[in-house]
Design an enzyme around this catalytic site. Sequence first.
Site, PDB file in Angstrom:
ATOM      1  N   LYS A  22       6.739  16.537  12.450  1.00 30.18           N
ATOM      2  CA  LYS A  22       5.401  16.596  11.856  1.00 30.18           C
ATOM      3  C   LYS A  22       4.474  15.531  12.469  1.00 30.18           C
ATOM      4  O   LYS A  22       3.338  15.824  12.815  1.00 30.18           O
ATOM      5  CB  LYS A  22       5.573  16.374  10.346  1.00 30.18           C
ATOM      6  N   SER A  23       4.971  14.311  12.598  1.00 32.53           N
ATOM      7  CA  SER A  23       4.128  13.229  13.141  1.00 32.53           C
ATOM      8  C   SER A  23       3.681  13.557  14.565  1.00 32.53           C
ATOM      9  O   SER A  23       2.518  13.358  14.929  1.00 32.53           O
ATOM     10  CB  SER A  23       4.922  11.918  13.193  1.00 32.53           C
ATOM     11  N   ARG A  27      -0.379  14.701  16.221  1.00 36.38           N
ATOM     12  CA  ARG A  27      -0.960  14.002  17.382  1.00 36.38           C
ATOM     13  C   ARG A  27      -1.170  14.960  18.555  1.00 36.38           C
ATOM     14  O   ARG A  27      -2.127  14.824  19.315  1.00 36.38           O
ATOM     15  CB  ARG A  27      -0.059  12.835  17.770  1.00 36.38           C
ATOM     16  N   GLY A  97      -1.602  12.890   4.456  1.00 29.68           N
ATOM     17  CA  GLY A  97      -2.070  11.509   4.645  1.00 29.68           C
ATOM     18  C   GLY A  97      -2.244  11.161   6.117  1.00 29.68           C
ATOM     19  O   GLY A  97      -3.192  10.473   6.489  1.00 29.68           O
ATOM     20  N   ARG A 125      -4.173   7.636  -2.845  1.00 27.56           N
ATOM     21  CA  ARG A 125      -3.531   6.757  -1.850  1.00 27.56           C
ATOM     22  C   ARG A 125      -4.573   5.894  -1.131  1.00 27.56           C
ATOM     23  O   ARG A 125      -5.676   6.327  -0.854  1.00 27.56           O
ATOM     24  CB  ARG A 125      -2.714   7.600  -0.858  1.00 27.56           C
ATOM     25  N   SER A 176       1.955  -0.132   9.776  1.00 34.34           N
ATOM     26  CA  SER A 176       1.657   1.278   9.497  1.00 34.34           C
ATOM     27  C   SER A 176       1.259   2.005  10.771  1.00 34.34           C
ATOM     28  O   SER A 176       0.278   1.645  11.429  1.00 34.34           O
ATOM     29  CB  SER A 176       0.524   1.382   8.468  1.00 34.34           C
ATOM     30  N   GLN A 178       0.112   4.974  10.849  1.00 38.46           N
ATOM     31  CA  GLN A 178      -1.128   5.722  10.605  1.00 38.46           C
ATOM     32  C   GLN A 178      -2.344   4.838  10.886  1.00 38.46           C
ATOM     33  O   GLN A 178      -3.316   5.278  11.508  1.00 38.46           O
ATOM     34  CB  GLN A 178      -1.157   6.235   9.166  1.00 38.46           C
ATOM     35  N   ASP A 327      10.471   6.850   5.879  1.00 34.96           N
ATOM     36  CA  ASP A 327      10.488   8.154   5.195  1.00 34.96           C
ATOM     37  C   ASP A 327      11.903   8.570   4.793  1.00 34.96           C
ATOM     38  O   ASP A 327      12.071   9.511   4.014  1.00 34.96           O
ATOM     39  CB  ASP A 327       9.882   9.231   6.099  1.00 34.96           C
ATOM     40  N   ARG A 358       7.866   6.168  -4.661  1.00 37.66           N
ATOM     41  CA  ARG A 358       9.261   6.603  -4.407  1.00 37.66           C
ATOM     42  C   ARG A 358      10.300   5.605  -4.916  1.00 37.66           C
ATOM     43  O   ARG A 358      11.472   5.940  -5.018  1.00 37.66           O
ATOM     44  CB  ARG A 358       9.472   6.877  -2.916  1.00 37.66           C
TER      45      ARG A 358
HETATM   46  C1  S3P Z   1       3.401   8.484   9.678  1.00 36.95           C
HETATM   47  C2  S3P Z   1       3.541   7.156   9.396  1.00 36.95           C
HETATM   48  C3  S3P Z   1       4.194   6.640   8.181  1.00 36.95           C
HETATM   49  C4  S3P Z   1       5.043   7.713   7.517  1.00 36.95           C
HETATM   50  C5  S3P Z   1       4.318   9.025   7.416  1.00 36.95           C
HETATM   51  C6  S3P Z   1       3.940   9.538   8.795  1.00 36.95           C
HETATM   52  C7  S3P Z   1       2.722   8.892  10.925  1.00 36.95           C
HETATM   53  O1  S3P Z   1       3.196   6.231   7.262  1.00 36.95           O
HETATM   54  O2  S3P Z   1       5.449   7.271   6.238  1.00 36.95           O
HETATM   55  O3  S3P Z   1       5.152   9.993   6.779  1.00 36.95           O
HETATM   56  O4  S3P Z   1       2.857  10.054  11.344  1.00 36.95           O
HETATM   57  O5  S3P Z   1       2.041   8.046  11.506  1.00 36.95           O
HETATM   58  P1  S3P Z   1       2.569   4.732   7.302  1.00 36.95           P
HETATM   59  O6  S3P Z   1       1.810   4.594   8.542  1.00 36.95           O
HETATM   60  O7  S3P Z   1       1.701   4.675   6.086  1.00 36.95           O
HETATM   61  O8  S3P Z   1       3.758   3.820   7.223  1.00 36.95           O
END
Ligand code: S3P
Length: 444
Positions: A22-23, A27, A97, A125, A176, A178, A327, A358
């Site tokens: 997914k990540s 991108r 998110g 969030r 993070s 993200q 995760d 969680r």
């Molecule tokens: C992600 C980063 C993580 C992860 C999320 C996906 C990403 O979050 O928990 O499921 O794809 O960059 P954080 O950046 O808030 O740690």
Amino acid sequence: MRPLLVQPASCLKGEVRLLGDKSIAHRAVILSAITPDKTVIKNFPNNQDCFFTIEAFKKLGIKIIPLNKSGSAIAVFGKGLWGLKKSRSPIFLGESGTTFRLLVGLLAAQGFSSCLTADESLSRRPMLRVIRPLRMMGAKIKAKGKRQKAKVEEYPPVKIEGAALKGITYRMPVASAQVKSAILLAGLYAQGSTQIIEPVKTRDHSERMLKLFKAGLKLHQNKIVIKGNRELVSPKMIYIPADISSASFFVVLATLLPDSRLLIKDVSLNPSRLGLIKALKRMGAQIQVASRTSHIAGSEPIGDIIIKSSKLKGITVKKQEIPALIDELPILMVAASLACGRSLFKGIEELRAKETDRIRSMSQNLKAMGARISILRRSTRESMEIKGVPSLSGAKVKSFGDHRTAMSMVIAGLLAQSPTFIDDLNCINKSFPDFLALLKKLVR
Ligand code: S3P
């Protein structure tokens, strides 16, 4: 509501191939959209979060079409760095998110305004972690402010007035991926270069994907430097390896069910995501990882994982190790509950800011099944101590609307001595719609 009664399983055997990470998928779409060419993306996952990313870019004027019936191959017709168009209506991103935070960074630099909205859970969030550094770059962003104890926090919806950005040096207070990725995307458009310093290395999919698209990027240990205002180059085709986070549920189940053996094919072996595998190996799991120097197009390491049943013992996971398994902590809690001895997971407070809290969802559920869990707090730092028990018993548990809590509890239920009732599994569609169907094929 989609409740489920999980019956205890006896073993798991076979071979599985999972859809793309997914990540990486988010991108791949984002960079393909801002490249002046067509990019084909293969093994694209058919989950809700990735659907929201595709819909967002369609609203921003990008043509994206499925190349097969399942939508696991798509073509993105990019329009170049400055080719996105203003969306005529607010862009709704559901519970995604990653899409939300990365788009705040990307849209902050455009020549038009945007409004990003989210569902109820994502609207709770925190967004200030991305908004603050972007404002330092010159971004004009408004979000819903709220005082939380002594702190002010900002939440969706987020309104972005496109602005000219300048490069900054930013030392990230929270580890993070993200936040890092949002700043990198803004940095693609900024005047001069943008430097990011991470407290601990987080998943590096953005850096790898930016390099694949020939962005001006330099990496030195925990520092990343990106040069702005440079057109990207499409790699034409990207193959997304299977999602290691989705694989982790099967890895733990195959480890803990007796007489089991599982082969997971073509999975992402990115070192910044292998924390669960490393932790399980330290606990005594028999996991063989065979990486391939592959011909498959992309920027990510890929390979197969073979798992055989084993007895586990408790371990300590340090705060620096958390980003590589953030995760996977819910499913690691299930494993630790059934390991021999004590496990300690340090510095896990970020789990409070996920789709649900969680720490609360997992400790409440696992305790109901007989696990021995305590939360240790020291100012803002939180750790979880789990003392392993010989077996879990079935109970009535809740998903809390969170996909990873839900899937972890399905696995806990399969490992328990009696049936487990889970209130609602609809949330699994966020990341892994085929989860239950695949389990059914493999579990006996
Ligand atoms: C992600 C980063 C993580 C992860 C999320 C996906 C990403 O979050 O928990 O499921 O794809 O960059 P954080 O950046 O808030 O740690």
